[in-house]
Motif scaffolding. Structure first.
Motif, PDB file in Angstrom:
ATOM      1  N   ILE A 263      30.140  36.336  25.166  1.00  0.00           N
ATOM      2  CA  ILE A 263      31.175  36.794  24.221  1.00  0.00           C
ATOM      3  C   ILE A 263      32.338  37.416  24.989  1.00  0.00           C
ATOM      4  N   LYS A 264      32.005  38.228  25.998  1.00  0.00           N
ATOM      5  CA  LYS A 264      33.048  38.918  26.760  1.00  0.00           C
ATOM      6  C   LYS A 264      34.004  37.925  27.416  1.00  0.00           C
ATOM      7  N   HIS A 265      33.441  36.860  27.973  1.00  0.00           N
ATOM      8  CA  HIS A 265      34.305  35.887  28.641  1.00  0.00           C
ATOM      9  C   HIS A 265      35.248  35.198  27.643  1.00  0.00           C
ATOM     10  N   ARG A 266      34.731  34.927  26.474  1.00  0.00           N
ATOM     11  CA  ARG A 266      35.598  34.299  25.469  1.00  0.00           C
ATOM     12  C   ARG A 266      36.731  35.235  25.080  1.00  0.00           C
ATOM     13  N   LEU A 267      36.412  36.517  24.917  1.00  0.00           N
ATOM     14  CA  LEU A 267      37.446  37.476  24.515  1.00  0.00           C
ATOM     15  C   LEU A 267      38.445  37.712  25.646  1.00  0.00           C
ATOM     16  N   ALA A 268      37.948  37.701  26.874  1.00  0.00           N
ATOM     17  CA  ALA A 268      38.861  37.881  28.011  1.00  0.00           C
ATOM     18  C   ALA A 268      39.811  36.686  28.117  1.00  0.00           C
TER      19      ALA A 268
ATOM     20  N   LEU B 182      40.778  34.864  25.666  1.00  0.00           N
ATOM     21  CA  LEU B 182      41.723  34.994  24.553  1.00  0.00           C
ATOM     22  C   LEU B 182      42.788  36.032  24.891  1.00  0.00           C
ATOM     23  N   TRP B 183      42.370  37.105  25.545  1.00  0.00           N
ATOM     24  CA  TRP B 183      43.331  38.135  25.953  1.00  0.00           C
ATOM     25  C   TRP B 183      44.400  37.533  26.873  1.00  0.00           C
ATOM     26  N   LEU B 184      43.959  36.698  27.820  1.00  0.00           N
ATOM     27  CA  LEU B 184      44.913  36.041  28.712  1.00  0.00           C
ATOM     28  C   LEU B 184      45.923  35.227  27.914  1.00  0.00           C
ATOM     29  N   GLU B 185      45.412  34.496  26.932  1.00  0.00           N
ATOM     30  CA  GLU B 185      46.308  33.660  26.130  1.00  0.00           C
ATOM     31  C   GLU B 185      47.297  34.523  25.348  1.00  0.00           C
ATOM     32  N   VAL B 186      46.803  35.641  24.837  1.00  0.00           N
ATOM     33  CA  VAL B 186      47.673  36.523  24.045  1.00  0.00           C
ATOM     34  C   VAL B 186      48.760  37.135  24.934  1.00  0.00           C
TER      35      VAL B 186
ATOM     36  N   LYS C 131      45.616  36.106  38.321  1.00  0.00           N
ATOM     37  CA  LYS C 131      44.863  35.281  39.259  1.00  0.00           C
ATOM     38  C   LYS C 131      43.988  34.271  38.516  1.00  0.00           C
ATOM     39  N   LEU C 132      43.431  34.710  37.396  1.00  0.00           N
ATOM     40  CA  LEU C 132      42.622  33.793  36.590  1.00  0.00           C
ATOM     41  C   LEU C 132      43.444  32.586  36.144  1.00  0.00           C
ATOM     42  N   ALA C 133      44.622  32.862  35.638  1.00  0.00           N
ATOM     43  CA  ALA C 133      45.469  31.791  35.126  1.00  0.00           C
ATOM     44  C   ALA C 133      45.881  30.869  36.268  1.00  0.00           C
ATOM     45  N   PHE C 134      46.237  31.482  37.362  1.00  0.00           N
ATOM     46  CA  PHE C 134      46.741  30.739  38.508  1.00  0.00           C
ATOM     47  C   PHE C 134      45.644  29.826  39.093  1.00  0.00           C
ATOM     48  N   ALA C 135      44.422  30.318  39.146  1.00  0.00           N
ATOM     49  CA  ALA C 135      43.321  29.514  39.689  1.00  0.00           C
ATOM     50  C   ALA C 135      43.074  28.285  38.810  1.00  0.00           C
ATOM     51  N   ARG C 136      42.968  28.498  37.519  1.00  0.00           N
ATOM     52  CA  ARG C 136      42.663  27.378  36.624  1.00  0.00           C
ATOM     53  C   ARG C 136      43.801  26.354  36.636  1.00  0.00           C
ATOM     54  N   LEU C 137      45.033  26.849  36.585  1.00  0.00           N
ATOM     55  CA  LEU C 137      46.164  25.919  36.553  1.00  0.00           C
ATOM     56  C   LEU C 137      46.253  25.113  37.845  1.00  0.00           C
ATOM     57  N   ASN C 138      46.086  25.775  38.982  1.00  0.00           N
ATOM     58  CA  ASN C 138      46.131  25.037  40.248  1.00  0.00           C
ATOM     59  C   ASN C 138      45.108  23.917  40.256  1.00  0.00           C
ATOM     60  N   GLN C 139      43.921  24.214  39.766  1.00  0.00           N
ATOM     61  CA  GLN C 139      42.865  23.210  39.779  1.00  0.00           C
ATOM     62  C   GLN C 139      43.175  22.059  38.829  1.00  0.00           C
ATOM     63  N   GLU C 140      43.582  22.396  37.623  1.00  0.00           N
ATOM     64  CA  GLU C 140      43.824  21.324  36.647  1.00  0.00           C
ATOM     65  C   GLU C 140      45.029  20.474  37.034  1.00  0.00           C
TER      66      GLU C 140
ATOM     67  N   VAL D 222      33.747  36.915  37.556  1.00  0.00           N
ATOM     68  CA  VAL D 222      33.778  38.375  37.709  1.00  0.00           C
ATOM     69  C   VAL D 222      35.078  38.949  37.139  1.00  0.00           C
ATOM     70  N   LEU D 223      36.175  38.240  37.362  1.00  0.00           N
ATOM     71  CA  LEU D 223      37.454  38.740  36.842  1.00  0.00           C
ATOM     72  C   LEU D 223      37.454  38.775  35.322  1.00  0.00           C
ATOM     73  N   LEU D 224      36.796  37.803  34.694  1.00  0.00           N
ATOM     74  CA  LEU D 224      36.700  37.829  33.230  1.00  0.00           C
ATOM     75  C   LEU D 224      35.911  39.058  32.779  1.00  0.00           C
ATOM     76  N   ASN D 225      34.866  39.388  33.518  1.00  0.00           N
ATOM     77  CA  ASN D 225      34.125  40.613  33.190  1.00  0.00           C
ATOM     78  C   ASN D 225      35.014  41.838  33.328  1.00  0.00           C
ATOM     79  N   ILE D 226      35.822  41.849  34.391  1.00  0.00           N
ATOM     80  CA  ILE D 226      36.694  43.003  34.626  1.00  0.00           C
ATOM     81  C   ILE D 226      37.692  43.149  33.482  1.00  0.00           C
ATOM     82  N   VAL D 227      38.289  42.026  33.065  1.00  0.00           N
ATOM     83  CA  VAL D 227      39.221  42.075  31.929  1.00  0.00           C
ATOM     84  C   VAL D 227      38.488  42.575  30.690  1.00  0.00           C
TER      85      VAL D 227
END
Lengths: 369, 402
Positions: A267-272, A274-278, B311-320, B373-378
């Motif tokens: 769940i956390k990854h999905r919300l994170a 979504l946060w990026l998208e927002v 960094k999350l966005a940049f990693a995924r975009l570079n790959q795709e 891990v970065l998703l967890n941090i966010v």
């Protein structure tokens, strides 16, 4: 320099103050149970809220010059208002009257248009551009027949027409005309709409008396739809942010398996995500608002980018809100569905994401095969 | 120090411009040795103006650095080649500034900034990647020194570096976060062995570093004994800030080469690729705007949490995007420019050919914090969601599962 090389993507102190004022107002006058109840009433729009917002706070006239009785502000401020209205899925014709109809009139140079602008700026008159909500900037639109000063024809998918006092109607002679909604020969029939907070209607004109605003409707319509598409991104941002915030709040409280549901990594990854998208949507929406406000040469690209990005994000956010609320999110009682319906309708409004991407193909020279 | 005597006392843009011109007059770049010029710039407090006086700065707002840089660039002055010494500038320096002794600051920062001493980072280990705090490299006290044994991995510039920032375990009886100490390691110590680590691209940007009875004087400890985890947070925080701080023009990243190919090669275009390209172009542009917004927030002194997401966005975009590019090339996508094992000094994610870009970008979601891990941090630090139940926090390091 007429155009800054870098857009200002932040909010000024004045813009933050404006946001706080609008949010306070909506907290008092636009709660979710009230909005849900209104979707089942005879009057889908909220005239009291509109009166306070448009007339009381003067927000209907943000884009209108002071010389015409407006506030002489810019799209940046209007975008902040729309963020808040999106967050509340407020059933008021702000985007349609204070942005789209107003922009169409700003492109007309007649006294008739100036007079109408003052009326719209006061908030006491509501205007609607009689072009389907689905039309994006530059897309073809339906016109009606003009005969001896009167209009004949039928137009569908006209957003907020049921609330409008005046309709801005493109005719086959190339002109744009003002038609009073309560005149003889004008029938506005509400269509059963997916989004009941911004309902669409059919406008039928049978010899409807019309006043010409400009002989050249196309650029006025294009300008209006471009502003609509660009500022819709701010509404979508506000909507998406509400969905994220509310879902996170719920999932911190909701417990299953003896733990808060929001503590599960899936769940956390999905919300994170979504946060990026927002967060991205905010930057794209601010960029579009700033480009419109500064009449930047980059405005077409900024609007197309914002709408191509924001529309799917708002839908994603609302879909996640429904799913991650579980059963309660599927009920009529919970407001999540208001956001889902608005987001989905918004993804068609003023051109789909795909339509805006096609526009970009030309604008940034990445042409189709 | 030799910083120009302050006149007005107000460190505004005009004053910095005046001091920069004074430096340029005293040491005309055309007639001055590069390193001498850089050291004179450091001594004038114009290296990083937000650093304290005497340490290459003037205690001025960070946002005024641009004024100095622009003046120097216009005068054709040499720079310190920041890409070559990124680890020193971005990670070691802020950590030394915050936790270093006066001796350490005055010994290390000047050659670090000027680039005559390159730095590397000895953090990750084969058994401690995402779970960095589980690291097992041991440092044992012997008199005035520490004796270090262990293995580090993914160390860029190790073969060029004079110094390293190192974290090692000094007390295995404490829970893992509490038994770590932070050191400055001399890479010329005979116990340091550097071996290139070949990666999927064929080249070796990184190294494995084997530490065998390496002696580090206690004077080269950074921060308190056992406080290394907290000290390392400063290092890692600054890594993320430096990633978020760059300004990129439209099509400045990975989307640039594929857009160019699309324009130049109509023969390669298909409808499917067109839809996917436009979608990625929009996402790349929006990520760029988010980066620009973050930069404006930093300049305005209102940093937001958005940096964690960049960094999350940049990693995924570079790959795709690079993946799409290989596909766009069709038969040419079956080829690769060169598999020869090399040790490049600089790495350009958008360099070489599409195949290289595709393979190299796979590392973007692993290096500097995996995307997971970065998703967890966010989720935890930005959204405030609870962490998963943990079983490793209060157990002595030596008793952890390995």
């Amino acid at each position: 320099m007429t155009t800054r090389t870098q857009p200002d993507l932040l909010y000024s102190e004045e813009e933050e103050a404006l946001r706080a004022a609008v949010r306070d107002l909506l907290t008092d006058h636009c709660d979710a149970p009230g909005v849900i109840a209104r979707t089942e009433s005879d009057q889908l729009h909220d005239p009291e809220l509109w009166k306070v917002l448009g007339d009381g706070m003067g927000l209907a006239g943000l884009l209108v010059p002071e010389s015409l009785g407006g506030q002489g502000a810019t799209h940046r401020e209007a975008a902040v208002v729309l963020e808040e209205l999106g967050r509340a899925v407020a059933p008021v014709p702000y985007l349609t009257s204070a942005v789209v109809a107003t922009e169409a009139l700003l492109a007309c140079e007649t006294d008739e248009a100036a007079e109408l602008l003052s009326a719209l700026a006061s908030g006491r008159t509501i205007g609607a551009l009689a072009v389907t909500l689905a039309a994006g900037p530059g897309a073809p639109f339906t016109s009606v027949r003009h005969e001896e000063g009167a209009l004949h024809g039928e137009l569908t998918g006209i957003a907020d027409a049921a609330a409008a006092d005046v309709l801005l109607v493109p005719a086959e002679d190339g002109g744009l005309y003002a038609v009073d909604a309560d005149a003889d020969g004008v029938t506005v029939t509400p269509q059963v709409s997916l989004d009941l907070t911004r309902p669409v209607a059919t406008v039928t004109l049978v010899g409807a008396p019309a006043r010409r605003l400009t002989p050249d409707a196309a650029p006025a319509v294009r300008r209006a739809l471009r502003a609509g598409a660009g500022l819709l991104a701010s509404e979508q941002f506000g909507l998406a942010e509400w969905c994220l915030t509310e879902t996170v709040r719920h999932l911190k409280e909701r417990k299953q398996f003896n733990r808060p549901v929001g503590g599960f990594q899936a769940i956390k990854h999905r919300l994170a995500q979504l946060w990026l998208e927002v967060v991205n949507t905010r930057a794209a929406a601010r960029n579009a608002a700033d480009a419109l406000a500064t009449a930047s040469t980059d405005a077409d690209v900024a609007v197309a980018v914002a709408q191509a990005y924001a529309a799917p994000v708002a839908v994603h956010a609302a879909e996640e809100a429904v799913q991650l609320h579980g059963g309660i999110g599927m009920t009529w009682e919970h407001p999540a569905h208001l956001y889902l319906k608005r987001a989905k309708a918004d993804s068609i409004a003023y051109g789909t994401a795909g339509g805006h991407r096609e526009a970009l193909a030309e604008l940034v020279d990445l042409r189709a095969p | 120090m030799t910083a120009a005597a302050s006149t007005s006392g107000v460190l505004d843009a005009a004053e910095l411009r005046r001091r920069t011109r004074e430096l340029l007059e005293a040491r005309p770049p055309a007639e001055t040795d590069r390193l001498d010029f850089l050291k004179a710039r450091f001594d004038a407090g114009l290296a990083w103006v937000h650093y304290p006086e005497g340490l290459g700065g003037l205690g001025a707002p960070r946002s005024l650095q641009g004024v100095v840089d622009a003046e120097l660039e216009a005068a054709g002055a040499p720079d310190n080649d920041p890409r070559r010494i990124g680890i020193g500038l971005g990670m070691a320096a802020p950590t030394i500034l915050r936790f270093g002794t006066e001796e350490q600051k005055s010994r290390f920062l000047r050659p670090l900034w000027a680039g005559d001493e390159v730095w590397c980072q000895l953090f990750s280990e084969p058994g401690a990647g995402s779970d960095l705090a589980a690291l097992g490299t041991r440092a044992v006290r012997e008199g005035d020194a520490w004796v270090v044994n262990g293995q580090k991995v993914w160390t860029s510039s190790a073969h060029l570096a004079r110094w390293a920032i190192l974290i090692a375990r000094t007390d295995p009886d404490l829970p893992k976060h509490r038994g770590i100490t932070y050191f400055i390691c001399d890479m010329t110590d005979p116990g340091v062995e550097v071996r290139p680590l070949r990666q999927i691209t064929g080249e070796a940007e990184f190294n494995e570093v084997f530490l065998t009875d390496v002696r580090i004087p206690d004077a080269h400890r950074l921060g308190e004994i056992g406080d290394g985890w907290r000290v390392a947070q400063t290092t890692l925080m600054n890594e993320r800030v430096s990633i978020g701080g760059m300004r990129i023009p439209r099509e400045g990243g990975m989307i640039g080469p594929v857009s160019k190919t699309w324009r130049e090669r109509p023969d390669l275009r298909t409808h499917d690729l067109h839809q996917r390209l436009l979608k990625l172009w929009v996402e790349a542009e929006v990520a760029r705007l988010t980066g620009e917004r973050l930069r404006q927030q930093l300049v305005a002194g209102q940093p937001g949490p958005e940096g964690s997401g960049m960094k999350l966005a940049f990693a995924r975009l570079n790959q795709e995007i690079s993946g799409l590019e290989v596909e766009l090339l069709g038969e040419e996508g079956l080829l690769y420019d060169d598999w020869t094992m090399r040790r490049p000094e600089l790495v350009d994610f958008t360099g070489r050919d599409a195949g290289y870009r595709y393979l190299r970008s796979k590392g973007n979601s692993i290096e500097g914090g995996t995307s997971e891990v970065l998703l967890n941090i966010v989720a935890e630090r930005v959204l405030g969601l609870p962490s998963e139940p943990r079983t490793d926090k209060d157990v002595a390091w030596k008793d952890l599962a390995r």
